[in-house]
Design a protein around this motif. Structure first.
Motif, mmCIF file in Angstrom:
data_model
loop_
_atom_site.group_PDB
_atom_site.id
_atom_site.type_symbol
_atom_site.label_atom_id
_atom_site.label_comp_id
_atom_site.label_asym_id
_atom_site.label_seq_id
_atom_site.Cartn_x
_atom_site.Cartn_y
_atom_site.Cartn_z
ATOM 1 N N ALA A 1 0.815 -1.132 0.118
ATOM 2 C CA ALA A 1 -0.028 -0.012 0.030
ATOM 3 C C ALA A 1 0.787 1.179 0.077
ATOM 4 N N LYS A 2 0.574 2.136 -0.818
ATOM 5 C CA LYS A 2 1.314 3.624 -1.019
ATOM 6 C C LYS A 2 0.696 4.293 -0.178
ATOM 7 N N ASN A 3 1.555 5.418 0.370
ATOM 8 C CA ASN A 3 1.193 6.425 1.300
ATOM 9 C C ASN A 3 0.493 5.965 2.526
ATOM 10 N N LYS A 4 1.518 5.097 2.973
ATOM 11 C CA LYS A 4 1.196 4.636 4.558
ATOM 12 C C LYS A 4 2.546 4.753 5.009
ATOM 13 N N ASN B 1 2.782 -2.001 5.790
ATOM 14 C CA ASN B 1 3.065 -3.484 6.134
ATOM 15 C C ASN B 1 4.098 -3.631 7.212
ATOM 16 N N ILE B 2 4.170 -4.455 7.798
ATOM 17 C CA ILE B 2 5.115 -4.758 8.869
ATOM 18 C C ILE B 2 6.080 -5.834 8.320
ATOM 19 N N TYR B 3 7.204 -5.412 8.195
ATOM 20 C CA TYR B 3 8.411 -6.276 7.742
ATOM 21 C C TYR B 3 9.290 -6.580 8.878
ATOM 22 N N LEU B 4 8.957 -8.227 9.025
ATOM 23 C CA LEU B 4 9.619 -8.847 10.132
ATOM 24 C C LEU B 4 10.819 -9.588 9.524
ATOM 25 N N PHE B 5 12.073 -9.127 9.770
ATOM 26 C CA PHE B 5 13.507 -9.835 9.171
ATOM 27 C C PHE B 5 13.616 -10.674 10.594
ATOM 28 N N LYS C 1 -2.147 -10.444 6.116
ATOM 29 C CA LYS C 1 -1.340 -10.086 4.950
ATOM 30 C C LYS C 1 -0.229 -9.068 5.132
ATOM 31 N N ARG C 2 -0.616 -8.103 5.885
ATOM 32 C CA ARG C 2 0.152 -6.824 6.068
ATOM 33 C C ARG C 2 1.455 -7.428 6.938
ATOM 34 N N LEU C 3 1.625 -8.319 7.328
ATOM 35 C CA LEU C 3 2.772 -8.968 8.382
ATOM 36 C C LEU C 3 3.675 -9.690 7.209
ATOM 37 N N VAL C 4 4.751 -9.269 6.827
ATOM 38 C CA VAL C 4 5.607 -10.043 5.753
ATOM 39 C C VAL C 4 6.889 -10.355 6.456
ATOM 40 N N ASN C 5 7.026 -11.775 6.712
ATOM 41 C CA ASN C 5 8.116 -12.486 7.542
ATOM 42 C C ASN C 5 9.157 -12.609 6.389
ATOM 43 N N ILE C 6 10.213 -12.059 6.680
ATOM 44 C CA ILE C 6 11.520 -12.333 5.630
ATOM 45 C C ILE C 6 12.470 -13.166 6.482
ATOM 46 N N GLN C 7 12.698 -14.311 6.147
ATOM 47 C CA GLN C 7 13.569 -15.080 6.897
ATOM 48 C C GLN C 7 14.934 -15.092 6.306
ATOM 49 N N TYR C 8 16.111 -14.818 7.387
ATOM 50 C CA TYR C 8 17.416 -14.729 7.148
ATOM 51 C C TYR C 8 18.226 -15.595 7.799
ATOM 52 N N GLU C 9 19.440 -15.960 7.165
ATOM 53 C CA GLU C 9 20.230 -16.703 8.129
ATOM 54 C C GLU C 9 21.097 -15.595 8.933
ATOM 55 N N LEU D 1 11.040 -3.155 -1.825
ATOM 56 C CA LEU D 1 9.694 -2.902 -0.619
ATOM 57 C C LEU D 1 9.843 -1.505 0.168
ATOM 58 N N PHE D 2 10.930 -0.931 -0.253
ATOM 59 C CA PHE D 2 11.067 0.418 0.482
ATOM 60 C C PHE D 2 10.502 1.458 -0.405
ATOM 61 N N ILE D 3 9.037 1.639 0.009
ATOM 62 C CA ILE D 3 8.284 2.727 -0.983
ATOM 63 C C ILE D 3 7.648 3.668 0.140
ATOM 64 N N ASN D 4 7.544 3.451 1.314
ATOM 65 C CA ASN D 4 6.820 4.159 2.029
ATOM 66 C C ASN D 4 7.722 4.867 3.297
ATOM 67 N N PRO D 5 7.433 5.787 4.104
ATOM 68 C CA PRO D 5 8.298 6.372 5.184
ATOM 69 C C PRO D 5 8.222 5.025 5.936
#
Length: 192
Positions: free
Chosen positions: A42-45, A95-99, A110-118, A140-144
Motif C-alpha cells: 500500500a502506498k502513502n502509508k 506493512n510490517i516487515y519482520l526480518f 497479509k500486512r505482516l511480511v516475514n522475511i527469513q534470514y540466516e 519493498l522500501f516505498i513508504n516512510p
C-alpha cells in the motif's frame, strides 16, 4: 532518500560501530528473494521494520540500569506478538516487515511480511544493520518506515513528521556504555 545519503548514513554507522569496537564493513545489499506477487504494498502509508531473532541461549542484559537480567527468547516472542497485534490496529499502517531467523506464527494478516534470514548470532548488531540496509535498497522500501526493536511500541496514528523534509530521524545519546545511536527506534523517510 538518495543513494548518496544512504551511502553517507552507512559510512557514519560503520564509523560508529568501529569506534565502539565492532569491526564491521557493510557489503552491498544481498538480493531479497521475495515473491512480490504475494505482498500487497500500500502506498502513502507508514511501514514498520522489525528485526527479531530466536536465540537458543538465554540472553543476559547488563547495563547502567540493569544488572545480570536473564531473559529467555520465548519472552521476546511474547513481546513481539503483542507488539505486532498492536501495530496491526493502526489505519496508517502499510506493512510490517519482520526480518527474522524463523517463520513467525503471530498473525495471518497479509500486512505482516516475514522475511527469513540466516543470522549469525555472534554478530547481531551487524546483522541488524545489514537487514536494514538491504531493506532500504529493495523494492519493498516505498513508504516512510519506522525501524523498531521488538519491544518498542509505537502509535502510528500520532506520527505526522514524515511530511517534513528529512532522510533519517534517530536518537543520539552521549552516554558511555551505550551505542551512540539508539537503534530501538529509527525513522527513515522515503523522499523519492
Amino acid at each position: 532518500m538518495t543513494d548518496n545519503s544512504i551511502k553517507t548514513s552507512i559510512e557514519l554507522i560503520d564509523k560508529l560501530l568501529i569506534a565502539n569496537n565492532y569491526e564491521v564493513n557493510i557489503n552491498p545489499p544481498i538480493n531479497l528473494d521475495i515473491n512480490f506477487k504475494k505482498i500487497k504494498i500500500a502506498k502513502n502509508k507508514i511501514d514498520v521494520f522489525i528485526f527479531d531473532t530466536f536465540l537458543e541461549k538465554t540472553i543476559v542484559i547488563n547495563s547502567k540500569f540493569v544488572k545480570n537480567l536473564k531473559i529467555k527468547s520465548e519472552k521476546f516472542k511474547e513481546i513481539l506478538s503483542l507488539n505486532i497485534s498492536n501495530i496491526l490496529k493502526f489505519k496508517k499502517l502499510g506493512n510490517i516487515y519482520l526480518f527474522s531467523n524463523y517463520l513467525q506464527e503471530y498473525s495471518k494478516d497479509k500486512r505482516l511480511v516475514n522475511i527469513q534470514y540466516e543470522i549469525n548470532e555472534e554478530k547481531l548488531m551487524y546483522e541488524r544493520v545489514r537487514c536494514m540496509y538491504d531493506f532500504v535498497h529493495s523494492k519493498l522500501f516505498i513508504n516512510p518506515t519506522c525501524f523498531l526493536d521488538t519491544d518498542a511500541f509505537i502509535n502510528l496514528e500520532k506520527i505526522n513528521f514524515f511530511k517534513k523534509n528529512f532522510d533519517v530521524g534517530l536518537t543520539f545519546r552521549d552516554d558511555k556504555g551505550y551505542m551512540p545511536i539508539n537503534e530501538g527506534v529509527i525513522f527513515v523517510n522515503n523522499n523519492k
